[in-house]
Design a protein around this motif. Sequence first.
Motif, PDB file in Angstrom:
ATOM      1  N   GLN A  68      -9.984  18.588  18.194  1.00  0.00           N
ATOM      2  CA  GLN A  68     -11.351  19.230  18.773  1.00  0.00           C
ATOM      3  C   GLN A  68     -11.370  20.704  17.977  1.00  0.00           C
ATOM      4  O   GLN A  68     -12.222  21.312  18.417  1.00  0.00           O
ATOM      5  CB  GLN A  68     -11.383  19.506  20.167  1.00  0.00           C
ATOM      6  N   GLY A  69     -10.320  21.001  17.066  1.00  0.00           N
ATOM      7  CA  GLY A  69     -10.500  22.085  16.475  1.00  0.00           C
ATOM      8  C   GLY A  69      -9.883  23.426  17.262  1.00  0.00           C
ATOM      9  O   GLY A  69      -9.981  24.483  16.913  1.00  0.00           O
ATOM     10  N   THR A  71      -6.449  25.163  18.727  1.00  0.00           N
ATOM     11  CA  THR A  71      -5.001  25.263  18.508  1.00  0.00           C
ATOM     12  C   THR A  71      -4.226  25.622  20.115  1.00  0.00           C
ATOM     13  O   THR A  71      -4.547  26.960  20.324  1.00  0.00           O
ATOM     14  CB  THR A  71      -4.446  26.134  17.628  1.00  0.00           C
ATOM     15  N   GLY A 114      -5.910  21.822   8.581  1.00  0.00           N
ATOM     16  CA  GLY A 114      -6.634  23.189   8.792  1.00  0.00           C
ATOM     17  C   GLY A 114      -5.853  24.434   8.457  1.00  0.00           C
ATOM     18  O   GLY A 114      -6.394  25.180   7.881  1.00  0.00           O
ATOM     19  N   GLU A 118      -6.128  20.333   4.133  1.00  0.00           N
ATOM     20  CA  GLU A 118      -7.262  19.993   4.448  1.00  0.00           C
ATOM     21  C   GLU A 118      -7.983  18.759   3.557  1.00  0.00           C
ATOM     22  O   GLU A 118      -7.367  18.577   2.629  1.00  0.00           O
ATOM     23  CB  GLU A 118      -8.313  21.239   4.311  1.00  0.00           C
TER      24      GLU A 118
END
Length: 202
Positions: A68-69, A71, A114, A118
């Motif tokens: 979900q982005g 960390t 990311g 990427e």
Amino acid sequence: MRNPHLIWQPMKVLIVFTHPNPNSFNHALLESISEGLKQAGHEVKIKDLYQEKFDPILKAEDLAQLQQGITPEKIAKEQDQLLWADSLIFIYPLWWFDRPAMLKGWFDIVLTNGLAFEYSSEGVKGLLKHKKALVIITAGGSEQYFKDNDALQLIHRPVTDGTLSFCGINDVSHQIHYDIASLSDADRQEILKQTRQTGIDF
Ligand SMILES: Cc1cc2nc3c(=O)[nH]c(=O)nc-3n(C[C@H](O)[C@H](O)[C@H](O)COP(=O)(O)O)c2cc1C
């Protein structure tokens, strides 16, 4: 040997060490290269995965957050250590033609989409900006055994090619010390001396 045409600059070197026994030959390699690096003026941090009881399992909830982005804090902490360094050294014994599971888990957790690589329209792109990486491996088998069994590439591919080069580090080299159990004391001392020199020349 250091290239005389390049201006020497001290580096921040993170050594990721994976061996459960502090009296092992692997640990002696760690000490030798650290001494060499420090003698040359580099800043050294040692990440001893067994000593710090690193948890190598990428948990379902952490993976879900990453996807979900987000960390998770414990992963961000590991990544800060990776990004502190401008060069990396890995020292480990060959276990089943690969890195120990502890180190594999560190890669699983730290090298996230990311941060380390990427996806783009041109394919996968490595994002790590480390100047160089060195992989030092000890193996129980002889060099001849690995040659006869076409197994040398099995040693290199998982870490040097499949992980470090993949993540964008262009200058990746490795040293393999074979036949570890049959080495004489003199052989071991010679390897340790050379390893110290590797640190000085890094
Ligand atoms: C779980 C395990 C798996 C191993 N797998 C391999 C292997 O695939 N190939 C090999 O040459 N040696 C293998 N070995 C031998 C180790 O590489 C060797 O014991 C080690 O490099 C010695 O380093 P040390 O003296 O610092 O412990 C294995 C050893 C263990 C404990």
